[in-house]
Design a protein around this motif. Structure first.
Motif, PDB file in Angstrom:
ATOM      1  N   THR A 100     -57.683  18.791 -26.662  1.00 46.32           N
ATOM      2  CA  THR A 100     -56.972  17.479 -27.408  1.00 46.32           C
ATOM      3  C   THR A 100     -56.509  17.855 -28.677  1.00 46.32           C
ATOM      4  O   THR A 100     -55.667  17.410 -29.178  1.00 46.32           O
ATOM      5  N   ALA A 101     -57.407  18.826 -29.251  1.00 46.67           N
ATOM      6  CA  ALA A 101     -57.279  19.237 -30.768  1.00 46.67           C
ATOM      7  C   ALA A 101     -56.157  19.943 -30.969  1.00 46.67           C
ATOM      8  O   ALA A 101     -55.363  20.151 -31.642  1.00 46.67           O
ATOM      9  N   ILE A 102     -55.945  20.987 -29.864  1.00 46.91           N
ATOM     10  CA  ILE A 102     -54.664  21.777 -30.058  1.00 46.91           C
ATOM     11  C   ILE A 102     -53.579  21.041 -29.825  1.00 46.91           C
ATOM     12  O   ILE A 102     -52.687  21.052 -30.674  1.00 46.91           O
ATOM     13  N   LEU A 103     -53.576  19.817 -29.077  1.00 49.25           N
ATOM     14  CA  LEU A 103     -52.361  19.016 -29.038  1.00 49.25           C
ATOM     15  C   LEU A 103     -52.193  18.443 -30.127  1.00 49.25           C
ATOM     16  O   LEU A 103     -51.119  18.352 -30.969  1.00 49.25           O
ATOM     17  N   ALA A 104     -53.269  17.838 -30.830  1.00 44.23           N
ATOM     18  CA  ALA A 104     -53.283  16.887 -31.979  1.00 44.23           C
ATOM     19  C   ALA A 104     -52.729  17.781 -33.300  1.00 44.23           C
ATOM     20  O   ALA A 104     -51.827  17.282 -34.038  1.00 44.23           O
ATOM     21  N   GLU A 149     -47.694  28.384 -37.469  1.00 43.31           N
ATOM     22  CA  GLU A 149     -48.409  27.458 -36.562  1.00 43.31           C
ATOM     23  C   GLU A 149     -47.361  26.895 -35.594  1.00 43.31           C
ATOM     24  O   GLU A 149     -46.501  26.691 -35.485  1.00 43.31           O
ATOM     25  N   TRP A 150     -48.099  26.700 -34.060  1.00 44.02           N
ATOM     26  CA  TRP A 150     -47.132  26.455 -33.141  1.00 44.02           C
ATOM     27  C   TRP A 150     -46.281  24.971 -33.291  1.00 44.02           C
ATOM     28  O   TRP A 150     -45.264  25.092 -32.978  1.00 44.02           O
ATOM     29  N   GLY A 151     -46.744  24.158 -33.713  1.00 47.92           N
ATOM     30  CA  GLY A 151     -46.378  22.727 -33.933  1.00 47.92           C
ATOM     31  C   GLY A 151     -45.096  23.015 -35.008  1.00 47.92           C
ATOM     32  O   GLY A 151     -44.150  22.463 -34.754  1.00 47.92           O
ATOM     33  N   LEU A 152     -45.366  23.702 -36.105  1.00 51.79           N
ATOM     34  CA  LEU A 152     -44.446  24.131 -37.004  1.00 51.79           C
ATOM     35  C   LEU A 152     -43.345  24.997 -36.515  1.00 51.79           C
ATOM     36  O   LEU A 152     -42.079  24.712 -36.902  1.00 51.79           O
ATOM     37  N   PHE A 200     -46.155  19.445 -36.605  1.00 54.93           N
ATOM     38  CA  PHE A 200     -44.837  19.318 -36.213  1.00 54.93           C
ATOM     39  C   PHE A 200     -44.392  18.220 -37.063  1.00 54.93           C
ATOM     40  O   PHE A 200     -43.142  18.273 -37.536  1.00 54.93           O
ATOM     41  N   LEU A 201     -45.103  17.377 -37.487  1.00 56.94           N
ATOM     42  CA  LEU A 201     -44.799  16.028 -38.355  1.00 56.94           C
ATOM     43  C   LEU A 201     -44.819  16.718 -39.881  1.00 56.94           C
ATOM     44  O   LEU A 201     -44.275  16.059 -40.882  1.00 56.94           O
ATOM     45  N   PRO A 213     -42.778  28.173 -27.709  1.00 57.66           N
ATOM     46  CA  PRO A 213     -43.971  27.856 -28.391  1.00 57.66           C
ATOM     47  C   PRO A 213     -44.601  26.523 -27.649  1.00 57.66           C
ATOM     48  O   PRO A 213     -45.714  26.483 -27.329  1.00 57.66           O
ATOM     49  N   GLY A 214     -43.917  25.588 -27.078  1.00 56.72           N
ATOM     50  CA  GLY A 214     -44.188  24.598 -26.584  1.00 56.72           C
ATOM     51  C   GLY A 214     -44.862  24.741 -25.128  1.00 56.72           C
ATOM     52  O   GLY A 214     -45.899  24.281 -24.815  1.00 56.72           O
ATOM     53  N   LEU A 215     -44.401  25.853 -24.303  1.00 55.02           N
ATOM     54  CA  LEU A 215     -44.937  26.001 -23.098  1.00 55.02           C
ATOM     55  C   LEU A 215     -46.322  26.715 -23.369  1.00 55.02           C
ATOM     56  O   LEU A 215     -47.389  26.506 -22.610  1.00 55.02           O
ATOM     57  N   VAL A 216     -46.454  27.386 -24.485  1.00 56.60           N
ATOM     58  CA  VAL A 216     -48.000  28.140 -24.974  1.00 56.60           C
ATOM     59  C   VAL A 216     -48.683  27.121 -25.136  1.00 56.60           C
ATOM     60  O   VAL A 216     -49.826  27.067 -24.643  1.00 56.60           O
ATOM     61  N   VAL A 217     -48.401  25.776 -25.828  1.00 58.86           N
ATOM     62  CA  VAL A 217     -49.245  24.950 -26.230  1.00 58.86           C
ATOM     63  C   VAL A 217     -49.737  24.253 -24.892  1.00 58.86           C
ATOM     64  O   VAL A 217     -50.885  23.883 -24.620  1.00 58.86           O
TER      65      VAL A 217
END
Lengths: 319, 330
Positions: B263-267, B284-287, B273-274, B306-310
């Protein structure tokens, strides 16, 4: 029953008040307050005295308990304070953003329920083991997908690859398709999982065997007898799903550029606009509490056994 | 056979008032002890020739390996690989994560750049590999914050007087009434942007889950015979907690920690991303996904990989958590 209602309403208000107080105190601890951020920039050419005057005007220099009282009574009257970043009352911003988010979330919930029903029904009826086991893992896959990434992937596939939905100049309904699909995925996951589990539990009940023995088809039994009894556990998800919807809306609206509550929240964080964030948090808590209250009231109507249970024990359900 | 875990969403605290089921079976990957027992038994018997012992050992090893469900092995593989990326990124890529060749901007995946390059000619795979430490550290900090604060709250609630218990658990209810993302955003608006702050914010949002778990565990074992006996034989409260309650709760805590890790990886990637997490050019993956978004019409690989890795890491963490709860031994 009346006592139970009063108790539940009381609990709901206490939770709401506590959420308000907690966010108020948290946001009061903000180091750079919004007034300074807005008026300190050299371009405005305001002297420290003028800034101090503005702080008095906004009531930022009065003691904490006075500010707390003023904010609380404001919230009770539907006055959520003043957004310094936007220069308008928070209530106005919320009023503008609410319809967008309401449309998005309502449609998403409908889509998510449809998707969850489909997953559950197919997995309950299919004779194919591999299909069932594949469907069972769909919810876990859905909650592992970052919502923002899903939105981008959908834009990529449907707008740029297949060119089904124009990126610019789509109609009001057409432009909602992808956001609704994006938001429906994480919402449908817990719905589908609980529904599948609940269906499995009900399927083994004796009355299902009786209905089958009377010659009802599997589909008929599922639709008429099983589904109805499988709904209460799903309803219990209501409050949590409301929160997930709001959190999902923040991300979805940012990805798709919709000016709803989520976008408002995102910008409030960017500009340290505490008033807006506080209003959104309290709104979210209010929604959560209301949905849970409704679920508690509706569930006994669907399942008379629970109503009996409750009056005999006179104990409230879990909050 | 799918590798996606069929995990219980109620363990995330999705179902109000429900705590994870605590009927934990033995960890289904705790195989080595099994295997050594096999070898020892065979070695004691002098009548059995060595070759046969070895053969039997090999068979035992094979069946032990078989008993780890393939999905679970894959999940540990994914987590292991990403952990290795975080520990020694230089071993996995020769490219730099922050500087690239301007002439090689936005190249699609090729033999030289497996996952393509970004707008500055940086190798995407290198950026994902170097970003692993960012995401993993963040997730560890988040889980640690949630674990410590939440477990303390739950322990105090479960072992204190009635009114303290009520007060703390109502506070937890309040925390649960606000969506986790909004809790995180409130913390971030307070602390400011940055990787650590985002991680702390995610951790605070998970306190409620750990608090409920810890309280449920304390209440569960508080009146068992062996805890009563430990008190009866003069055990002090903290000592009993440490020696008897904690070891019995360890699997449950580990399972929820693994779940919270995913959950933390997702959050964290969402906050990244934001734009509230690490600043550019941190990989960073979201970035990465946020930056790739500017080129979604022309460079699909920048957001997709990056999304697939997450997704892979989150599924793996959830799968491991499910196995710790004794589920999904497929």
């Amino acid at each position: 029953m009346i006592r139970f209602l009063l108790r539940r309403f009381g609990q709901a208000f206490v939770v709401l008040w506590a959420a308000f107080t907690a966010t108020f105190l948290l946001l009061q601890a903000l180091p750079g307050d919004a007034i300074l951020i807005k008026f300190q920039s050299p371009e405005l050419g305001l002297s420290p005295e003028q800034i101090a005057e503005l702080r008095t005007l906004y009531g930022a220099d009065s003691p904490l308990w006075q500010q707390y009282g003023a904010t609380l009574s404001g919230f009770l009257q539907g006055n959520f304070g003043y957004s310094l970043h936007r220069g308008v009352p928070v209530a106005d911003s919320l009023g503008q953003a609410l319809p967008v988010t309401a449309g998005l979330t309502v449609l998403s919930v409908i889509a998510a329920v449809a998707l969850a029903l489909l997953l559950a029904a197919v997995s309950a009826l299919t004779p194919l083991r591999w299909l069932r086991s594949a469907l069972l893992s769909v919810p876990s896959l859905f909650i592992s997908i970052p919502v923002f990434w899903l939105g981008i992937a959908l834009i990529q596939i449907f707008s740029f690859r297949l060119k089904l939905i124009p990126v610019i100049g789509a109609g009001p309904w057409e432009s909602l398709i992808l956001p609704v699909a994006t938001l429906a995925v994480p919402i449908s996951a817990p719905l589908a999982q609980v529904l599948i589990r609940s269906l499995d539990a009900v399927q083994t009940q004796p009355f299902v065997a009786v209905a089958r023995a009377k010659g009802a088809s599997r589909r008929w039994v599922l639709w008429r007898h099983v589904l109805r009894n499988a709904v209460p556990p799903v309803l219990a998800l209501g409050g949590v799903l409301f929160g997930e919807l709001l959190a999902g809306a923040v991300v979805t609206e940012t990805v798709f550029g919709l000016n709803g509550l989520g976008r408002l929240t995102e910008q409030a964080v960017n500009f340290q606009d505490a008033a807006v964030l506080q209003a959104v948090v309290v709104l979210a808590a209010a929604g959560f509490v209301t949905v849970n209250l409704l679920v508690d009231l509706i569930t006994p109507l669907l399942d008379p056994r629970l109503a009996l249970h409750r009056s005999s024990l006179s104990a409230g359900g879990p909050a | 056979m799918s590798t996606v875990p069929t995990q219980d969403l109620s363990a995330r605290g999705w179902l109000p008032g429900q705590t994870p089921n605590n009927s934990f079976s033995a960890l289904d990957f705790a195989v080595p002890s099994d295997f050594s027992a096999y070898g020892a038994a065979a070695a004691v018997d002098p009548a059995v020739p060595l070759a046969s012992v070895l053969h039997r050992q090999g068979r035992a090893l094979w069946s032990a390996a078989r008993r780890v469900p393939s999905g679970l092995a894959l999940a540990w593989g994914v987590i292991g690989l990403v952990a290795a990326w975080a520990a020694a990124p230089g071993l996995f890529t020769g490219y730099s994560a922050v500087s690239g060749e301007a002439a090689e901007a936005r190249l699609p995946p090729s033999a030289a750049h497996w996952l393509g390059t970004d707008e500055l000619g940086r190798d995407l795979l290198a950026r994902i590999i170097y970003g692993a430490s960012e995401s993993l550290t963040g997730a560890f900090v988040a889980v640690a914050v949630g674990l410590v604060l939440g477990t303390l709250t739950g322990l105090i609630a479960g072992s204190s007087r009635r009114w303290v218990d009520d007060l703390l658990m109502r506070a937890v209810d309040v925390l649960l009434s606000v969506p986790a993302l909004l809790v995180s955003l409130s913390i971030i608006i307070l602390l400011g942007f940055g990787t650590t702050n985002a991680a702390i914010a995610v951790g605070v949002a998970s306190v409620a889950n750990f608090a409920r778990l810890a309280r449920a565990e304390v209440v569960r074992v508080r009146y068992t015979d062996y805890v009563e006996a430990a008190f009866g034989s003069g055990g002090r409260f903290a000592a009993v907690l440490w020696r008897h309650v904690l070891p019995n709760s360890l699997t449950a805590v580990l399972a929820v920690s693994a779940l919270q890790f995913g959950t933390a990886i997702l959050a964290i990637s969402t906050l990244g991303f934001l734009g509230y997490g690490a600043p550019p050019p941190t990989p960073e993956w979201g970035l990465l996904i946020a930056e790739g978004r500017n080129y979604i019409a022309t460079a699909w690989w920048l957001t997709t990989f990056p999304g697939l890795v997450v997704v892979a890491v989150v599924i793996a963490a959830n799968r491991i958590s499910a196995s710790l709860r004794g589920e999904g031994t497929r």
